[in-house]
Write an enzyme that holds these catalytic residues in place. Structure first.
Site, PDB file in Angstrom:
ATOM      1  N   THR A  37      52.907  49.969   8.475  1.00 51.69           N
ATOM      2  CA  THR A  37      52.108  49.980   7.239  1.00 51.69           C
ATOM      3  C   THR A  37      52.609  48.909   6.271  1.00 51.69           C
ATOM      4  O   THR A  37      52.060  48.749   5.191  1.00 51.69           O
ATOM      5  CB  THR A  37      52.204  51.366   6.549  1.00 51.69           C
ATOM      6  N   SER A  38      53.674  48.189   6.644  1.00 50.65           N
ATOM      7  CA  SER A  38      54.277  47.280   5.647  1.00 50.65           C
ATOM      8  C   SER A  38      54.771  45.945   6.206  1.00 50.65           C
ATOM      9  O   SER A  38      55.156  45.081   5.434  1.00 50.65           O
ATOM     10  CB  SER A  38      55.472  47.988   4.994  1.00 50.65           C
ATOM     11  N   GLN A 162      68.276  76.084   4.699  1.00 46.29           N
ATOM     12  CA  GLN A 162      67.700  74.855   5.235  1.00 46.29           C
ATOM     13  C   GLN A 162      68.401  73.608   4.716  1.00 46.29           C
ATOM     14  O   GLN A 162      68.737  73.494   3.539  1.00 46.29           O
ATOM     15  CB  GLN A 162      66.198  74.816   4.893  1.00 46.29           C
ATOM     16  N   SER A 165      67.989  67.427   5.216  1.00 39.56           N
ATOM     17  CA  SER A 165      67.126  66.540   6.013  1.00 39.56           C
ATOM     18  C   SER A 165      65.671  67.008   6.001  1.00 39.56           C
ATOM     19  O   SER A 165      64.766  66.181   6.079  1.00 39.56           O
ATOM     20  CB  SER A 165      67.628  66.457   7.454  1.00 39.56           C
ATOM     21  N   LYS A 244      54.297  79.440   6.076  1.00 40.89           N
ATOM     22  CA  LYS A 244      54.154  78.850   7.411  1.00 40.89           C
ATOM     23  C   LYS A 244      54.735  79.753   8.507  1.00 40.89           C
ATOM     24  O   LYS A 244      54.297  79.720   9.652  1.00 40.89           O
ATOM     25  CB  LYS A 244      54.849  77.483   7.467  1.00 40.89           C
ATOM     26  N   ARG A 267      67.109  76.200   0.305  1.00 48.31           N
ATOM     27  CA  ARG A 267      67.749  74.913   0.624  1.00 48.31           C
ATOM     28  C   ARG A 267      69.234  75.027   0.350  1.00 48.31           C
ATOM     29  O   ARG A 267      69.644  75.510  -0.727  1.00 48.31           O
ATOM     30  CB  ARG A 267      67.147  73.814  -0.261  1.00 48.31           C
ATOM     31  N   HIS A 274      69.137  73.449  10.185  1.00 46.48           N
ATOM     32  CA  HIS A 274      68.606  74.638   9.515  1.00 46.48           C
ATOM     33  C   HIS A 274      69.232  75.875  10.163  1.00 46.48           C
ATOM     34  O   HIS A 274      69.308  75.978  11.389  1.00 46.48           O
ATOM     35  CB  HIS A 274      67.100  74.729   9.700  1.00 46.48           C
TER      36      HIS A 274
HETATM   37  N1  HSE Z   1      59.542  71.789   5.421  1.00 51.17           N
HETATM   38  C1  HSE Z   1      60.809  71.720   6.058  1.00 51.17           C
HETATM   39  C2  HSE Z   1      61.929  71.682   5.047  1.00 51.17           C
HETATM   40  C3  HSE Z   1      60.967  70.540   6.951  1.00 51.17           C
HETATM   41  O1  HSE Z   1      61.628  71.399   3.884  1.00 51.17           O
HETATM   42  O2  HSE Z   1      63.066  71.911   5.402  1.00 51.17           O
HETATM   43  C4  HSE Z   1      59.862  70.173   7.861  1.00 51.17           C
HETATM   44  O3  HSE Z   1      59.371  71.135   8.724  1.00 51.17           O
END
Ligand code: HSE
Length: 371
Positions: A37-38, A162, A165, A244, A267, A274
Site C-alpha cells: 500500500t506504500s 492478554q 501484541s 467474540k 490486558r 495470551h
Molecule cells: N483482539 C485481540 C487483542 C487480538 O486485543 O488481544 C486479536 O485477535
C-alpha cells in the site's frame, strides 16, 4: 500455475506469517506475488525465489487473475477492497487475518486442528472466504478442543490475561517504553540496599500517575498495572473482545446448540502470549485423569502441565511459551463448586496460533484443494 497474492506481509502478523512459511518451505506449488500500500515497485520479502517488484494493493485489476489473496493488511483494507473485488466478479479465495469478514454468512473462521471438517465442508460447498479467528478464541479452542470434541462442555467462563501484541506493534513498544520509564527512575533505589520497597513503590505510583508516563496507545499504564478493557463497548455490557468468545467459538465449531462462553478480557504486561483462566461447566462428572487425557488428545500442540508449582512455573507462563506453537493447559482440578466444574489455565502465542498459523495452514489447504 496458481497465483497467490500477499498483502500486508510486512506488518507484525504478516512478518510472522512469512517467517513460518519460510520455515515450513510453504512457497511451493504456486506463483507468489507481493502487494504493497506504500512502496509500489519496491522489493518484496526474501523468500529464496525470484519475485517481481511490489504491486499496488489498491489496483484491483491486478487481482483479477489471482486464484488466492492472503491479506494481513488489517480491517480497513479488507473493508475497502474485498466488496469491490467480489462485486467485480472476482471468484478467487480470500484468506484474511482481519476480523471484518469473520461473521459474514459466506465465510468460514479457520482453525484447522479444531474445525478441519467445517473447512472441508466449506470447500466442497464452494465457499471462497476463509478468515482467521480472534486470538483469544483460537487459543482457547486449541487448549480445550478435546473437551469440545467429546461434547463435554456445557458452558465456559474465560478470564483472560492478554498480551500487548494483541493490541498491535505500537502497543508492544509502548509497554517497553513504560517499563523503561519505571526502570529509569527507580534503578538507583533498587540497587541501594538501604531503600525500602514502599519507597520504591511510592516513586512508581507517582510516575504512573504523572502526565508524562507514555500512554498514547494503551490510554493507561500497563506496566506495573493492567487494563480490564479490550476493544469497544457492546450494548450487552461486554467489550467486543468478550462478545467474540461466544459468537466466534460457535461459528468455528458450527454448533447446533450454541455453547455459552463469557468472561472478562484483561490486558496485562505480557509481550506476545495470551493466557486464560477457565471455569468449565461440564455436562457430566468425568474423572480428572480422564479429562486430562481428553484435553491432551485434542490436537498435536496442546500439552498438559501437571498441577504442581515447579512445572507450572517452568511451562505455564508467557515467558516459557512465547515464540512456540505449544499450547500448555495446566492448573487442572475439580472446583469446590461441584464435580462438574473444572478449573484450567492455558497460555498460547498470540502471533502464532492466535494469528499467523491458522492463516498459513489454510493457505496450504486451499492450495492443495486447487491443485
Ligand atoms: N483482539 C485481540 C487483542 C487480538 O486485543 O488481544 C486479536 O485477535
Amino acid at each position: 500455475m496458481l497465483r497467490t497474492g500477499f498483502v500486508g506481509w510486512r506488518g507484525m502478523v504478516g512478518s510472522v506469517l512469512m517467517e513460518r512459511m519460510l520455515q515450513e518451505k510453504d512457497f511451493l506449488g504456486y506463483e507468489p506475488l507481493f502487494f504493497t500500500t506504500s512502496n509500489v515497485g519496491g522489493t518484496g520479502p526474501d523468500i529464496g525465489l525470484d519475485i517481481p517488484p511490489l504491486k499496488d494493493a489498491y489496483e484491483l485489476d491486478l487481482f483479477s487473475d489471482l486464484d488466492v489473496v492472503v491479506s494481513c493488511q488489517g480491517g480497513d483494507y479488507t473493508k475497502e477492497v474485498y466488496p469491490k473485488l467480489r462485486s467485480a466478479g472476482w471468484k478467487g479465495f480470500w484468506i484474511d487475518s482481519a476480523s471484518t469478514l469473520r461473521m459474514a454468512d459466506d465465510s468460514i473462521i479457520v482453525l484447522d486442528p479444531v474445525n478441519r471438517a467445517v473447512i472441508d465442508r466449506g470447500l466442497s460447498k464452494g465457499i471462497k472466504t476463509y478468515i482467521g479467528g480472534n486470538c483469544t478464541v483460537s487459543l482457547m479452542l486449541m487448549g480445550l478442543s478435546g473437551l469440545f470434541a467429546q461434547g463435554l462442555v456445557e458452558w465456559i467462563s474465560s478470564m483472560t490475561y492478554q498480551s500487548a501484541s494483541g493490541a498491535g506493534a505500537n502497543n508492544m513498544k509502548e509497554l517497553i517504553a513504560q517499563m523503561v520509564a519505571i526502570g529509569g527512575i527507580t534503578q538507583d533505589m533498587v540497587k541501594d540496599p538501604a531503600s525500602t520497597a514502599l519507597e520504591i513503590d511510592a516513586m512508581v505510583s507517582e510516575e504512573l500517575q504523572s502526565g508524562s508516563f507514555p500512554t498514547e496507545f494503551f490510554g493507561a499504564p500497563l506496566a506495573a498495572s493492567l487494563i480490564p478493557w479490550i476493544d469497544k463497548a457492546m450494548e450487552s455490557g461486554q467489550t467486543k473482545e468478550e462478545w467474540k468468545g461466544f459468537v466466534e467459538t460457535n461459528k468455528i465449531l458450527q454448533t447446533t446448540n450454541p455453547i455459552p462462553i463469557d468472561g472478562i478480557c484483561v490486558r496485562v504486561g505480557a509481550m506476545r502470549c495470551h493466557s486464560q483462566g477457565f471455569t468449565i461447566k461440564l455436562n457430566r462428572d468425568v474423572p480428572l485423569d480422564d479429562l486430562s487425557e481428553i484435553i491432551e488428545s485434542g490436537n498435536d500442540w496442546v500439552k498438559i502441565v501437571p498441577n504442581d508449582k515447579e512445572t507450572t512455573l517452568q511451562e505455564l507462563t508467557p515467558a516459557a511459551v512465547g515464540g512456540t506453537l505449544i499450547v500448555p493447559v495446566g492448573r487442572l482440578r475439580k472446583m469446590i463448586l461441584g464435580p462438574e466444574y473444572l478449573a484450567a489455565f492455558s497460555c498460547g502465542d498470540q502471533l502464532l496460533w492466535g494469528a499467523a498459523e491458522p492463516i498459513r495452514r489454510i493457505l496450504k489447504i486451499v492450495v492443495q484443494h486447487l491443485s
